[in-house]
Design a protein around this motif. Structure first.
Motif, PDB file in Angstrom:
ATOM      1  N   HIS A 169       0.824  -1.202   0.000  1.00 41.16           N
ATOM      2  CA  HIS A 169       0.000   0.000   0.000  1.00 41.16           C
ATOM      3  C   HIS A 169       0.869   1.267   0.000  1.00 41.16           C
ATOM      4  N   SER A 170       1.831   1.344   0.894  1.00 39.99           N
ATOM      5  CA  SER A 170       2.687   2.531   0.938  1.00 39.99           C
ATOM      6  C   SER A 170       3.672   2.565  -0.241  1.00 39.99           C
ATOM      7  N   PHE A 171       4.004   1.398  -0.781  1.00 43.52           N
ATOM      8  CA  PHE A 171       4.861   1.347  -1.962  1.00 43.52           C
ATOM      9  C   PHE A 171       4.174   2.002  -3.164  1.00 43.52           C
ATOM     10  N   LYS A 172       2.868   1.818  -3.282  1.00 45.53           N
ATOM     11  CA  LYS A 172       2.131   2.447  -4.379  1.00 45.53           C
ATOM     12  C   LYS A 172       2.307   3.967  -4.333  1.00 45.53           C
ATOM     13  N   ASP A 173       2.296   4.538  -3.135  1.00 46.27           N
ATOM     14  CA  ASP A 173       2.530   5.986  -2.993  1.00 46.27           C
ATOM     15  C   ASP A 173       3.948   6.356  -3.422  1.00 46.27           C
ATOM     16  N   PHE A 174       4.906   5.496  -3.116  1.00 45.54           N
ATOM     17  CA  PHE A 174       6.294   5.759  -3.495  1.00 45.54           C
ATOM     18  C   PHE A 174       6.448   5.795  -5.012  1.00 45.54           C
ATOM     19  N   VAL A 175       5.723   4.932  -5.713  1.00 43.51           N
ATOM     20  CA  VAL A 175       5.788   4.939  -7.180  1.00 43.51           C
ATOM     21  C   VAL A 175       5.371   6.315  -7.701  1.00 43.51           C
ATOM     22  N   VAL A 176       4.325   6.884  -7.127  1.00 41.34           N
ATOM     23  CA  VAL A 176       3.864   8.215  -7.533  1.00 41.34           C
ATOM     24  C   VAL A 176       4.945   9.260  -7.227  1.00 41.34           C
ATOM     25  N   PHE A 177       5.542   9.163  -6.046  1.00 43.90           N
ATOM     26  CA  PHE A 177       6.626  10.083  -5.667  1.00 43.90           C
ATOM     27  C   PHE A 177       7.755  10.047  -6.693  1.00 43.90           C
ATOM     28  N   VAL A 178       8.182   8.856  -7.070  1.00 42.59           N
ATOM     29  CA  VAL A 178       9.287   8.727  -8.034  1.00 42.59           C
ATOM     30  C   VAL A 178       8.867   9.300  -9.380  1.00 42.59           C
ATOM     31  N   GLN A 179       7.646   9.015  -9.789  1.00 44.55           N
ATOM     32  CA  GLN A 179       7.176   9.527 -11.072  1.00 44.55           C
ATOM     33  C   GLN A 179       7.172  11.053 -11.087  1.00 44.55           C
ATOM     34  N   ILE A 180       6.683  11.663 -10.042  1.00 43.11           N
ATOM     35  CA  ILE A 180       6.586  13.119  -9.987  1.00 43.11           C
ATOM     36  C   ILE A 180       7.966  13.776  -9.898  1.00 43.11           C
ATOM     37  N   CYS A 181       8.875  13.153  -9.178  1.00 41.73           N
ATOM     38  CA  CYS A 181      10.175  13.784  -8.911  1.00 41.73           C
ATOM     39  C   CYS A 181      11.261  13.452  -9.928  1.00 41.73           C
ATOM     40  N   SER A 182      11.117  12.384 -10.678  1.00 40.74           N
ATOM     41  CA  SER A 182      12.170  12.004 -11.623  1.00 40.74           C
ATOM     42  C   SER A 182      12.212  13.004 -12.751  1.00 40.74           C
ATOM     43  N   ALA A 183      13.301  13.344 -13.271  1.00 44.16           N
ATOM     44  CA  ALA A 183      14.627  12.843 -12.998  1.00 44.16           C
ATOM     45  C   ALA A 183      15.411  13.791 -12.094  1.00 44.16           C
ATOM     46  N   THR A 184      14.992  15.037 -11.956  1.00 50.57           N
ATOM     47  CA  THR A 184      15.822  15.997 -11.225  1.00 50.57           C
ATOM     48  C   THR A 184      15.068  16.812 -10.182  1.00 50.57           C
ATOM     49  N   LYS A 185      13.861  16.440  -9.822  1.00 47.38           N
ATOM     50  CA  LYS A 185      13.052  17.249  -8.904  1.00 47.38           C
ATOM     51  C   LYS A 185      12.934  16.637  -7.514  1.00 47.38           C
ATOM     52  N   PHE A 186      13.881  15.837  -7.123  1.00 48.05           N
ATOM     53  CA  PHE A 186      13.799  15.167  -5.828  1.00 48.05           C
ATOM     54  C   PHE A 186      14.012  16.162  -4.690  1.00 48.05           C
ATOM     55  N   PRO A 187      13.198  16.063  -3.638  1.00 49.04           N
ATOM     56  CA  PRO A 187      13.388  16.942  -2.478  1.00 49.04           C
ATOM     57  C   PRO A 187      14.573  16.473  -1.639  1.00 49.04           C
ATOM     58  N   GLN A 188      15.015  17.324  -0.746  1.00 53.56           N
ATOM     59  CA  GLN A 188      16.054  16.934   0.207  1.00 53.56           C
ATOM     60  C   GLN A 188      15.474  15.916   1.176  1.00 53.56           C
ATOM     61  N   ARG A 189      16.265  14.935   1.543  1.00 52.92           N
ATOM     62  CA  ARG A 189      15.859  13.995   2.587  1.00 52.92           C
ATOM     63  C   ARG A 189      16.137  14.650   3.927  1.00 52.92           C
ATOM     64  N   GLU A 190      15.369  14.266   4.923  1.00 53.04           N
ATOM     65  CA  GLU A 190      15.486  14.901   6.233  1.00 53.04           C
ATOM     66  C   GLU A 190      15.944  13.896   7.290  1.00 53.04           C
ATOM     67  N   GLY A 191      16.289  14.438   8.440  1.00 52.61           N
ATOM     68  CA  GLY A 191      16.651  13.609   9.590  1.00 52.61           C
ATOM     69  C   GLY A 191      17.908  12.815   9.347  1.00 52.61           C
ATOM     70  N   VAL A 192      17.905  11.579   9.826  1.00 56.82           N
ATOM     71  CA  VAL A 192      19.105  10.741   9.735  1.00 56.82           C
ATOM     72  C   VAL A 192      19.439  10.371   8.293  1.00 56.82           C
ATOM     73  N   LEU A 193      18.506  10.547   7.377  1.00 58.27           N
ATOM     74  CA  LEU A 193      18.756  10.204   5.975  1.00 58.27           C
ATOM     75  C   LEU A 193      19.242  11.385   5.154  1.00 58.27           C
ATOM     76  N   ALA A 194      19.407  12.543   5.786  1.00 63.29           N
ATOM     77  CA  ALA A 194      19.796  13.756   5.065  1.00 63.29           C
ATOM     78  C   ALA A 194      21.143  13.608   4.356  1.00 63.29           C
ATOM     79  N   ASN A 195      21.995  12.749   4.868  1.00 64.63           N
ATOM     80  CA  ASN A 195      23.312  12.572   4.237  1.00 64.63           C
ATOM     81  C   ASN A 195      23.258  11.639   3.023  1.00 64.63           C
ATOM     82  N   THR A 196      22.081  11.119   2.700  1.00 66.44           N
ATOM     83  CA  THR A 196      21.889  10.280   1.525  1.00 66.44           C
ATOM     84  C   THR A 196      20.810  10.909   0.649  1.00 66.44           C
ATOM     85  N   PRO A 197      21.168  11.904  -0.159  1.00 70.22           N
ATOM     86  CA  PRO A 197      20.146  12.609  -0.934  1.00 70.22           C
ATOM     87  C   PRO A 197      19.488  11.718  -1.984  1.00 70.22           C
ATOM     88  N   TRP A 198      18.248  12.068  -2.307  1.00 61.83           N
ATOM     89  CA  TRP A 198      17.568  11.349  -3.376  1.00 61.83           C
ATOM     90  C   TRP A 198      18.293  11.569  -4.689  1.00 61.83           C
TER      91      TRP A 198
END
Length: 104
Positions: free
Chosen positions: A10-39
């Protein structure tokens, strides 16, 4: 291995939409402990591959997953070659296929 913002189909389906909207260069910054691994395109598509592994564990191997995996690889190749429209449309097809698989 990177952490991804889904743990079931269920939550993976939302991720597919996120990737579609953000690809190829519109990825937001990751936050928190993942901030050092940008999208990146590569990281997002790694997440799609991981998501299908989770989906198969949850629902079993299905035609929709096999077809979607193929489309994801084609979308990745399209984005890498600069064909954003084709990549976007292939991920649209993935969304249509995943809608056929019930999730909660």
């Amino acid at each position: 291995m990177a952490n991804f913002p889904f743990n079931d189909l269920h939550s993976f389906k939302d991720f597919v939409v996120f990737v579609q909207i953000c690809s190829a260069t519109k990825f937001p910054q990751r936050e928190g402990v993942l901030a050092n691994t940008p999208w990146t395109l590569e990281l997002a598509f790694d997440g799609l591959r991981v998501g299908f592994d989770i989906a198969v564990r949850e629902k079993g191997e299905r035609r929709e997953f096999a077809e979607s995996r193929r489309l994801v690889e084609e979308a990745y190749d399209a984005y890498k070659s600069g064909d954003v429209r084709s990549g976007f449309m292939k991920l649209e097809e993935v969304q249509k296929l995943l809608r056929k698989v019930p999730s909660q």
